[in-house]
Structures are given as C-alpha cells and as structure tokens.
Design a protein around this motif. Structure first.
Motif, PDB file in Angstrom:
ATOM      1  N   ILE A   1       8.342   4.757  -9.627  1.00  0.00           N
ATOM      2  CA  ILE A   1       7.552   4.122  -8.572  1.00  0.00           C
ATOM      3  C   ILE A   1       6.957   5.228  -7.711  1.00  0.00           C
ATOM      4  N   ILE A   2       5.648   5.196  -7.518  1.00  0.00           N
ATOM      5  CA  ILE A   2       4.996   6.189  -6.673  1.00  0.00           C
ATOM      6  C   ILE A   2       4.208   5.488  -5.574  1.00  0.00           C
ATOM      7  N   LYS A   3       4.196   6.103  -4.407  1.00  0.00           N
ATOM      8  CA  LYS A   3       3.397   5.662  -3.275  1.00  0.00           C
ATOM      9  C   LYS A   3       2.816   6.912  -2.632  1.00  0.00           C
ATOM     10  N   GLY A   4       1.585   6.784  -2.140  1.00  0.00           N
ATOM     11  CA  GLY A   4       0.948   7.935  -1.529  1.00  0.00           C
ATOM     12  C   GLY A   4      -0.318   8.325  -2.258  1.00  0.00           C
ATOM     13  N   VAL A   5      -0.658   9.615  -2.200  1.00  0.00           N
ATOM     14  CA  VAL A   5      -1.926  10.084  -2.739  1.00  0.00           C
ATOM     15  C   VAL A   5      -2.041   9.830  -4.233  1.00  0.00           C
ATOM     16  N   ASP A   6      -0.965  10.046  -4.990  1.00  0.00           N
ATOM     17  CA  ASP A   6      -1.042   9.936  -6.446  1.00  0.00           C
ATOM     18  C   ASP A   6      -1.435   8.542  -6.929  1.00  0.00           C
ATOM     19  N   GLU A   7      -1.194   7.511  -6.116  1.00  0.00           N
ATOM     20  CA  GLU A   7      -1.539   6.155  -6.561  1.00  0.00           C
ATOM     21  C   GLU A   7      -3.052   5.929  -6.583  1.00  0.00           C
ATOM     22  N   LEU A   8      -3.824   6.824  -5.952  1.00  0.00           N
ATOM     23  CA  LEU A   8      -5.281   6.682  -5.962  1.00  0.00           C
ATOM     24  C   LEU A   8      -5.864   6.861  -7.358  1.00  0.00           C
ATOM     25  N   ARG A   9      -5.120   7.488  -8.252  1.00  0.00           N
ATOM     26  CA  ARG A   9      -5.602   7.635  -9.637  1.00  0.00           C
ATOM     27  C   ARG A   9      -5.793   6.280 -10.306  1.00  0.00           C
ATOM     28  N   TYR A  10      -5.077   5.261  -9.833  1.00  0.00           N
ATOM     29  CA  TYR A  10      -5.007   4.005 -10.562  1.00  0.00           C
ATOM     30  C   TYR A  10      -5.754   2.858  -9.898  1.00  0.00           C
ATOM     31  N   GLY A  11      -6.086   2.973  -8.617  1.00  0.00           N
ATOM     32  CA  GLY A  11      -6.827   1.901  -7.973  1.00  0.00           C
ATOM     33  C   GLY A  11      -6.729   1.985  -6.462  1.00  0.00           C
ATOM     34  N   SER A  12      -7.733   1.419  -5.791  1.00  0.00           N
ATOM     35  CA  SER A  12      -7.712   1.384  -4.328  1.00  0.00           C
ATOM     36  C   SER A  12      -6.902   0.210  -3.805  1.00  0.00           C
ATOM     37  N   ASP A  13      -6.445  -0.665  -4.711  1.00  0.00           N
ATOM     38  CA  ASP A  13      -5.762  -1.894  -4.321  1.00  0.00           C
ATOM     39  C   ASP A  13      -4.241  -1.801  -4.438  1.00  0.00           C
ATOM     40  N   ALA A  14      -3.700  -0.585  -4.613  1.00  0.00           N
ATOM     41  CA  ALA A  14      -2.254  -0.425  -4.775  1.00  0.00           C
ATOM     42  C   ALA A  14      -1.576  -0.397  -3.411  1.00  0.00           C
ATOM     43  N   ILE A  15      -1.692  -1.496  -2.675  1.00  0.00           N
ATOM     44  CA  ILE A  15      -1.122  -1.561  -1.330  1.00  0.00           C
ATOM     45  C   ILE A  15       0.396  -1.415  -1.372  1.00  0.00           C
ATOM     46  N   GLY A  16       1.024  -1.963  -2.415  1.00  0.00           N
ATOM     47  CA  GLY A  16       2.477  -1.913  -2.506  1.00  0.00           C
ATOM     48  C   GLY A  16       3.010  -0.758  -3.323  1.00  0.00           C
ATOM     49  N   GLY A  17       2.126  -0.014  -4.011  1.00  0.00           N
ATOM     50  CA  GLY A  17       2.585   1.105  -4.821  1.00  0.00           C
ATOM     51  C   GLY A  17       2.210   0.942  -6.287  1.00  0.00           C
ATOM     52  N   VAL A  18       2.642   1.901  -7.090  1.00  0.00           N
ATOM     53  CA  VAL A  18       2.337   1.929  -8.512  1.00  0.00           C
ATOM     54  C   VAL A  18       3.631   2.090  -9.302  1.00  0.00           C
ATOM     55  N   ILE A  19       3.762   1.306 -10.379  1.00  0.00           N
ATOM     56  CA  ILE A  19       4.905   1.416 -11.290  1.00  0.00           C
ATOM     57  C   ILE A  19       4.414   2.069 -12.573  1.00  0.00           C
ATOM     58  N   LEU A  20       5.031   3.186 -12.938  1.00  0.00           N
ATOM     59  CA  LEU A  20       4.693   3.880 -14.175  1.00  0.00           C
ATOM     60  C   LEU A  20       5.756   3.565 -15.220  1.00  0.00           C
ATOM     61  N   VAL A  21       5.348   2.965 -16.328  1.00  0.00           N
ATOM     62  CA  VAL A  21       6.230   2.726 -17.469  1.00  0.00           C
ATOM     63  C   VAL A  21       5.902   3.812 -18.487  1.00  0.00           C
ATOM     64  N   GLU A  22       6.782   4.809 -18.589  1.00  0.00           N
ATOM     65  CA  GLU A  22       6.479   6.015 -19.355  1.00  0.00           C
ATOM     66  C   GLU A  22       7.372   6.134 -20.585  1.00  0.00           C
ATOM     67  N   PRO A  23       6.792   6.095 -21.777  1.00  0.00           N
ATOM     68  CA  PRO A  23       7.582   6.320 -22.990  1.00  0.00           C
ATOM     69  C   PRO A  23       8.002   7.786 -23.083  1.00  0.00           C
ATOM     70  N   ARG A  24       8.946   8.060 -23.956  1.00  0.00           N
ATOM     71  CA  ARG A  24       9.318   9.441 -24.198  1.00  0.00           C
ATOM     72  C   ARG A  24       8.159  10.159 -24.878  1.00  0.00           C
ATOM     73  N   ALA A  25       8.092  11.494 -24.700  1.00  0.00           N
ATOM     74  CA  ALA A  25       7.054  12.276 -25.355  1.00  0.00           C
ATOM     75  C   ALA A  25       7.261  12.234 -26.860  1.00  0.00           C
ATOM     76  N   LEU A  26       6.164  12.277 -27.596  1.00  0.00           N
ATOM     77  CA  LEU A  26       6.267  12.333 -29.054  1.00  0.00           C
ATOM     78  C   LEU A  26       6.960  13.624 -29.487  1.00  0.00           C
ATOM     79  N   ARG A  27       7.554  13.611 -30.663  1.00  0.00           N
ATOM     80  CA  ARG A  27       8.252  14.796 -31.178  1.00  0.00           C
ATOM     81  C   ARG A  27       7.321  16.011 -31.193  1.00  0.00           C
TER      82      ARG A  27
END
Length: 775
Positions: A203-229
């Motif tokens: 969960i990120i809040k702050g400047v980094d959430e601007l990458r994803y939208g101006s409407d992230a009033i509550g924050g951004v949830i990143l669902v991140e898979p493991r890196a490929l081999r």
C-alpha cells in the motif's frame, strides 16, 4: 477431527528431537545485470527468519550457522528490482545474484534498520510469512493484516479493503502493473484478482501514487508477482488448503522455467481453484453462501542487456451465492428481518456446496504487454493492456426454467502508458509519464446503470532529491475524463442520454529526514481530485449482491481531497523495540457517500429492499495508526497495533456514516530454533478487539440507518507453522484458527449485519511444497 489434529500436533512436536547439522555457510555476490558493477548496500534477507545482511563494498554477503534446508532469499536495492530466489542448502554454498535496474518506482524499499534514506511517503508491505498466513483468503482479508486497513463486507464471502475510511474507487488497485478496471464500484464488487499471484502486497500513499491516477484519494494497492527467473532451471510450488467452517478447499500451483539454451526467455504458469460450502455462524448455518473460484495466469518474458519485454495474461472467474435471507418479499417481512436477532429458519441449516439463486457469476480477463529499454541511461517503458469484465447477477425467479441472468454487465477497457525515467544527476532522479484509457460498458436485463463510453487521458511528472539524511519528492498529475451515456428505454421508463466531462488535478510533496540512524520522520501533503463514477451519477435500481435499492445523483461534483500526514518510525540499535506512528488529516470537499433511507424502503416486483441514496457533503477524516514490536527475548516478539479514525459530515454537523470503529490488536509469537528435520517453526496467538462504533449520525435530521451499530467484539486467533524436510523436499505445514472462542458478533462494516451474524470458528490447514532445479 479433534483427535486427528491432536495426534498430528504431538507427532510434529516430538519429531523435533532429531538432530541436524546447523553449521553451514552460505555466501553470495550481488551485481547489476546491465552494468555488471558490484552492488553494495543491497539488503539480503532469508525469508521466514530474522537473518538480514547488507552487502559490502564488493557486493558480497555471508550467512553462517545455517541448518540444511530450502531458503527463500529476498534481495532489495534502492535502484533495482527486488528479486526472490529459492536456494537449497545442503553444504557450503556460493550463489551469484543479478539485479535489473528498477523501472516501476522511484522510491526505495522500506526495510527496518537498514542504513540510508528510506522510502518517502507511506508504504506498507505484506510479504513472506505474513502473506503465507493469508493464503486462501480474499485480497481484502489479506490486506487487513496491515495496520490502518479494514474490510468492507457483504456477507462472509465478498469483501474489499478500506484504507483510513476510504474504499472502492478512491483506492486504486494495480494488478501486475495494470490499473484494475471492472464493475468495482459496488460494495459487493470485490477486486477480481487471485491473491495467489502476489509475492508481495504493498500500500502506498503520497507522491508515488501519482503514477497511477489523480483519483487515488485513499491510496494505491500494488499486487506484485515474484520476479521471473533469472538463472537457467525451473522451480515449482504447490499449495493445498482446507478451511473447516464451510468445508472450503483451495489448491494453487506455480511453475517457472528459464531455458538453458535460450537464457533470454523465461515463463511462468500459475493457477488456483477454490470451492466452499455454506458458511456457519456460531448459532446457525447460512443457506446459499457457497463460493467457487477458478483462476489462471501465464507470464512470458524476454530479457537482453538493454531491452526487456513481457506478456501477461490472467483469467479470473468466481461464482458466489448470495444469502437468500437478504432478499425479502414485502415491506413487513423486511422490517421483521432487520429487527430479528437471527434469520428465519427458512434461510438457515443447509450444509451443501450447491449454489442457487440469488448468486453472482463474475469473469475477468487481463492481457498486458510491457516493454522496457535503456538509451544512454535513460529508461523507457511502454505498457499496453486490455481487460474484459463480465458480471452476471441471477435473482430468484418464479419460472424455474429461466436460465438467463437478471442483470448482465460487461465492460471492455483498453489502456496505454509510456514512461521516461531520466538519469540521476546532482542528487535528482525523476520520471515522466503519459496515460490513456478507453472504456465501453454495456448491460442487458434489469436496469441498474446505463450503457456508457468513457475516454480518459493524463500525464504526470515526479522528481526526487536526496542528500545525506534528507530526501524530498514532489509530483503533479492531470487527468481528463469524458463520459457519454446512451439514451434507452426499459419497460415503461425512458433514460435520457447524458454527457459528462471532468478535469482533475493532483499534486503531492513528501519530505523525509533521518534524525538518528534509528529514527526517521516523514511528512506528506497531497491534493487529489476524483470524478464521480457512473453508478454514483445514474444508478437507479436493485443492487443485487448488496440487497438494496440504490439511487444516484446527476448533480454530484468531483471530490477534492487535501491530505496531510506525518509518520515517525524508530528501531532501537539492539532491535529489541521498534515503533511506527502515522497521524493523518483528510479534508474532502463534495465527499460522495451512500446514505440509507430507513423511512423510504422500496417495494418492487422483486420484493422489498432498503433504499440507499448517493449524497455529497464536505467531510473531515482524521486519525492515527500506531504499531510497536517488542522483542524481550531472542525468540519472543510482541506486536501491538492500534487504529483510530474520526469522520465528520460537515453538511449536517454530525458523524459520517459507514466508518470503521477503533480497533486494537496484539500478537505474541515464539520462534523455535531450527532442529532436526524442522525449520522456520513458530507459534503465535493474536487477540483482536474492535470497539462498538458509537460515532454515527443521530436522528436530528431524520432516521440515518436501518439498525443501530452492533456491539464491539473480541476475537482470538492462532497460528502454528513449520517446514519439514522430507528427503530433499521441503514441506511447509501450518494450522490456523480464526475466532477460536466461536464468538457470535456482527461487524458494522458488513452490509449483511442487518440480517445475520459473522462466521464462527474456522480452523484451517495449509500445506506448501516448493522445489527448484538448476541446469
């Protein structure tokens, strides 16, 4: 069942008497795949243990006194992608690790106790052991393990996360780098994501959430898979789970391979299956609350020195039964059902996997292509994605031969994104991006929302400066959204065509300062704007899963949020004590919320339903999250969390409806020493206290809800876990218990609290087998 669990537990404890060599040394070297330079100050962690090291000036590290077994090594670096790799340790071993330069974030990974500047802005992460404990649960339930996150529920099988009182479209969910788009606007429209794909939830809040939208009033949830081999060979993982309360069984698998003769190519196959019967409360079993879920994903990647490309496809399908006692035939029965202490016996008692009407059938497809390349240290990323979400809602019908759904919602989404990250210069680093999104939404059957087409475009710029103990990050983003709805006729009703155009602006500034090596303070000021969604503007009908009749308002205006937060984190030099405190205040103009109308229930041909109207008011949300970890002895740890929120509706000068109550959690964990064939063994017991929500609007402006908030409650949970070495195959085994005391309670944030209690005691068993082979 109890005797079997007792016998299994006894065998598990007694088996630890066998000995094992625990004097093995594991060494490694970390360097950049692109520049081939050594990487000092990389964090190397053995997942599931307390062992963490920092690479030296040559990029080297060494772990001593390890027991034989399989370890997951997590390597993070401020400027490189995180990698996770399983290593089988039988004797002295050396492993080299290649890291690719980061392309997805400017911020550093937060690791407690690591030297250097930490992440700017709020960032909370769930991974490793804590993520494993949530396997088999929904995405929202997994996220609720983080402090400050609660769950908005519709019954026991549908949930979505709430962050600091905000949910739904105020929180952006990024699924493997793509903004998740579906019919997620409803309270019972949970994210269509298989949690098993995630190696980390952030969960990120702050400047980094601007990458994803101006409407992230509550924050951004990143669902991140493991890196490929990133080394030739293959690895596989199999999970099997069973939950006793509703006889739910879950299986999942992952298979990854990098070819020896074509080392630039690597791929991953992943899938899961879940099937659960009707949910059991402490006093009765709820009819038609079963669930069946099928998921699959495929990832293929190609990587060269200055170029990489990845294709990702995922399929998600779930069929969810809706508790029949929430769909009532007439106004009198609706009033009686809400007033009753338990559902009518007609709607309880069946112990079956069968799902009948009413139920939902939801399917989501996601296809993503992403390419990155470097030119003179300038990093470019291009991403194109397509999504199709279809939601079919089957209501109770008089004619049993009817097979078609009463509502069939379909939405196609196409999105494009290009990013440029410029080279680091004079302590500055930054990224600029352009995004576009097109949507086509259609429906058939009973009216709820109109057909519409939406076109959006936007751009952002983020810059970060850091020197010594100070880092500052700032960003700005602009978006424009154009919505056209179609004029149509349904039965005797005519729905007018509408056109909406919204321009939204967001900006944010973070500043972090390390006062002492153990103590850092971080502050953030953010301005966000969220345009109203089509459902908030034009909904007019029965919301099937929620069991309500909802009405929108075409005069709603964009929400404008001004958020200020301060975070302080401290870790003692001896690692005995750590604490994290976040204070926040969020002023939101034109805050859109769902207002129950207890005096206006709606009687339709389908029955009687509580009426819910979308309204807007200026709102103030402020609160705090605090968490502490105390390690009085080497293997004992006590984790405490407290979350508080106060929310006011300034239009009526009263409390805001539908906000989380205060909650406290305490968890005591004991980690056993690795011995014999057993490793990563621990016991934990947790007590959760949720207070009664007394801060609800009064009746001075008329009745505000159909039922008073329920009483507070206390739940006791426990986990026991170990990894058993069977020949050369590691088997992770755990037993978990939720609501061990079988407490009867109702949760204020569950819309079905009008009709039924929450799930009772639930004992679960988890097995995980992982293997890896190097060519």
């Amino acid at each position: 069942m109890k005797k079997s669990l007792y016998l299994l537990f006894t065998v598990f404890c007694c088996s630890r008497l066998f000995g094992q060599d625990c004097s093995i040394r594991l060494t490694g070297h970390v360097h950049s795949t692109i520049s081939h330079e050594n990487l000092p100050n990389a964090t190397v962690q053995l997942s599931g243990t307390a062992k963490t090291l920092i690479t030296n000036s040559n990029g080297d590290f060494a772990f001593d006194s390890l027991c034989a077994g399989t370890y997951s090594i997590i390597i993070t670096h401020s400027s490189y992608d995180t990698i996770v790799k399983s290593v089988v340790v039988q004797r002295r071993l050396h492993v080299d690790f290649d890291l690719m330069p980061a392309r997805n974030t400017l911020s550093k990974v937060t690791v407690t106790g690591v030297k250097g500047v930490q992440n700017t802005g709020l960032k909370r992460e769930l991974s490793g052991r804590k993520l494993d404990e949530t396997r088999g649960l929904s995405l929202a339930e997994a996220l609720s393990k983080m402090n400050g996150v609660s769950v908005l529920q519709t019954g026991s099988t549908i949930s979505k996360p709430i962050i600091h009182g905000l949910h739904s479209n105020r929180i952006l969910t990024i699924n493997n780098g793509v903004r998740q788009e579906g019919q997620q606007w409803g309270n019972e429209h949970s994210p269509e994501i298989d949690p098993f794909i995630a190696n980390r939830l952030t969960i990120i809040k702050g400047v980094d959430e601007l990458r994803y939208g101006s409407d992230a009033i509550g924050g951004v949830i990143l669902v991140e898979p493991r890196a490929l081999r990133n080394s030739p060979g293959y690895n596989a993982e199999l999970n099997a789970l069973y939950f006793a309360n509703n006889r739910q069984y879950v299986t999942s698998f992952i298979f990854e391979q990098q070819l020896k003769k074509l080392s630039s190519f690597t791929y991953r196959l992943q899938g899961s299956f879940k099937k659960g019967a009707n949910v059991n409360t402490p006093a009765y079993r709820l009819n038609n609350t079963g669930i069946e879920e099928k998921n699959f994903s495929l990832t293929a990647g190609w990587r060269k020195e200055h170029f990489n490309s990845e294709i990702y496809y995922s399929f998600f399908n779930t069929e969810i039964g809706i508790f029949a006692g929430s769909h009532i035939g007439n106004l009198s029965d609706l009033s009686n059902a809400i007033a009753a202490s338990r559902p009518d016996p007609t709607f309880t008692g069946q112990n079956t996997y069968k799902i009948e009407r009413p139920y939902q059938d939801v399917t989501h497809h996601l296809l993503k292509w992403k390419t990155g390349f470097d030119i003179d240290n300038n990093k470019f990323t291009v991403l194109v994605a397509g999504q199709h979400n279809q939601r079919k809602e089957y209501d109770v019908v008089r004619n049993s031969s009817t097979k078609t759904p009463q509502i069939d919602l379909s939405i196609f989404t196409f999105s494009e994104e290009i990013n440029w990250e410029h080279p680091r210069k004079s302590n500055f680093s930054g990224v600029v991006g352009l995004t576009a999104l097109q949507q086509d939404n259609s429906y058939s059957g009973r009216y709820l929302i109109p057909n519409y087409r939406s076109y959006s475009f936007g751009g952002y710029a983020i810059e970060k400066w850091e020197k010594g103990n100070l880092d500052v990050q700032a960003g700005v983003r602009y978006d424009n959204k154009d919505i056209n709805t179609n004029r149509l006729q349904a039965a005797s009703q005519t729905f007018t065509a509408y056109h909406f155009n919204f321009s939204t602006l967001a900006s944010s500034v973070n500043a972090g300062f390390k006062i002492l090596p153990e103590w850092k303070i971080n502050s953030n000021v953010s301005l966000s704007t969220r345009a109203p969604q089509v459902n908030e503007l034009l909904t007019n009908g029965i919301h099937h899963g929620a069991g309500t009749y909802e009405v929108g308002d075409i005069y709603l205006k964009p929400e404008r949020s001004f958020n200020v937060s301060v975070n302080s984190s401290y870790t003692s030099t001896n690692k005995i004590f750590s604490a994290d405190l976040t204070l926040y205040r969020n002023d939101i103009a034109n805050f859109i919320y769902q207002q129950p109308k207890p005096d206006e229930p709606v009687l339709t041909i389908r029955g009687a339903f509580p009426k819910i109207v979308y309204e807007a008011a200026d709102a103030l949300l402020h609160g705090l999250d605090i968490s502490t970890v105390f390690v009085p002895y080497q293997r004992f740890s006590l984790t405490s969390k407290y979350s508080m929120l106060r929310a006011r509706n300034r239009r009526i000068d009263d409390w805001l409806i539908g906000m989380p109550a205060d909650r406290i959690g305490n968890e005591l964990t004991y980690n056993l020493k690795d011995l014999g064939q057993f490793s990563n063994t621990y016991f934990s017991i947790e007590v959760q206290n949720v207070f009664k929500q007394t801060r609800v609007p009064g009746d001075k402006n008329g009745a505000q809800d159909y039922k008073l908030p329920p009483e507070g409650y206390m739940l006791m949970n426990a986990d026991v876990s170990t990894t058993i070495k069977l020949k050369k195959l590691p088997l992770a085994f755990s037993i978990s218990g939720r609501n061990l005391l079988n407490k009867s309670y109702r949760e204020y944030l569950n819309s079905f609290r009008y009709f039924t209690d929450e799930m009772g005691r639930n004992i679960s068993i988890r097995l995980k087998i992982a293997l890896e082979h190097f060519y």
